[in-house]
Design an enzyme around this catalytic site. Structure first.
Site, PDB file in Angstrom:
ATOM      1  N   LEU A  41       0.872  -1.168   0.000  1.00  0.00           N
ATOM      2  CA  LEU A  41       0.000   0.000   0.000  1.00  0.00           C
ATOM      3  C   LEU A  41       0.909   1.219   0.000  1.00  0.00           C
ATOM      4  CD1 LEU A  41      -2.994   0.871   0.131  1.00  0.00           C
ATOM      5  CD2 LEU A  41      -2.770   0.960   2.617  1.00  0.00           C
ATOM      6  N   ASP A  42       0.633   2.172  -0.875  1.00  0.00           N
ATOM      7  CA  ASP A  42       1.526   3.316  -1.056  1.00  0.00           C
ATOM      8  C   ASP A  42       1.766   4.077   0.239  1.00  0.00           C
ATOM      9  OD1 ASP A  42       1.817   2.807  -3.761  1.00  0.00           O
ATOM     10  OD2 ASP A  42       0.167   4.132  -4.326  1.00  0.00           O
ATOM     11  N   TYR A  43       2.914   4.693   0.315  1.00  0.00           N
ATOM     12  CA  TYR A  43       3.310   5.521   1.458  1.00  0.00           C
ATOM     13  C   TYR A  43       2.239   6.555   1.797  1.00  0.00           C
ATOM     14  CZ  TYR A  43       6.375   8.832   4.043  1.00  0.00           C
ATOM     15  OH  TYR A  43       6.933   9.668   4.974  1.00  0.00           O
ATOM     16  N   SER A  45      -0.957   6.438   1.031  1.00  0.00           N
ATOM     17  CA  SER A  45      -2.296   5.867   1.150  1.00  0.00           C
ATOM     18  C   SER A  45      -2.491   5.340   2.561  1.00  0.00           C
ATOM     19  CB  SER A  45      -2.501   4.742   0.138  1.00  0.00           C
ATOM     20  OG  SER A  45      -2.410   5.221  -1.187  1.00  0.00           O
TER      21      SER A  45
END
Length: 212
Positions: A41-43, A45
């Site tokens: 999961l993106d930084y 997000s």
């Protein structure tokens, strides 16, 4: 029996256990040994990250060939149109190829925790929320999809992976489950009418705070 951890990853936390630049990582919130994130999961997000100590379960959650659905609550700039929603449902042609058709619908602003730092507001431009369910996981895919239909993403929260959801987990909280591999991981999430329940913090969940 496999260990499965459901973590509500806060904003600006790396989805890995180490970082050479001193940024917050999963190690600041998960102290169970020998577990690994099943997918990323993106930084920038927020939301559900699954971790497990079982390689087979990790593969069944993360591998694209199992098409495990992932559901996101997305705040976008502007009032999203029916045409944009239809485009998302049919698939978007991105620079790395067309996406699979997604489930997309408008939702009311969910009862989420305040983000820190807050989303930048522009008084002259409205925002709207949608629920987007994907069966693939390309790099920054949700953001690229909403931008492609003209609605940049402002806030992105992963609410569910398969049947597992954020229900009851505040940012930084986690829950540890025991999972039979023959059961949950490949089972698709149930799709029901109406808005999904919004997450409500519970005091019994485990919360780890990052040290100053």
């Amino acid at each position: 029996m496999a260990t499965l951890i459901l973590l509500n990853k806060p904003f600006n936390v790396l989805c890995q256990f180490t970082d050479t630049k001193g940024r917050a990582t999963l190690a600041d919130y998960v102290d169970v040994p020998n577990v690994y994130a099943a997918g990323r999961l993106d930084y920038d997000s927020e939301g559900l990250v699954l971790l497990t100590d079982d390689g087979s379960l990790q593969a069944r959650i993360a591998s694209p060939r199992f098409k495990l659905p992932k559901t996101y609550w997305v705040q976008v700039e502007g009032t999203i149109s029916d045409e944009a929603l239809d485009a998302l449902r049919h698939g978007i042609n991105l620079n790395d190829g067309p996406t699979r058709p997604a489930q997309a619908r408008r939702i009311s602003a969910p009862d989420l925790w305040p983000r820190q730092p807050p989303v930048r507001e522009r008084r002259q431009i409205p925002t709207s929320w949608l629920e987007l369910t994907l069966s693939e996981g390309r790099n920054r895919q949700v953001r690229r999809m909403t931008a492609a239909v003209g609605y940049p993403t402002l806030r992105l929260v992963r609410w569910a992976v398969g049947d597992w959801t954020l229900q009851g987990l505040a940012p930084g909280e986690s829950r540890v489950l025991s999972v039979h591999l023959s059961q949950g991981a490949s089972r698709p999430a149930r799709r029901q009418g109406g808005q999904r329940p919004t997450p409500k913090p519970r005091t019994h969940a485990t919360r780890h705070k990052r040290s100053p």
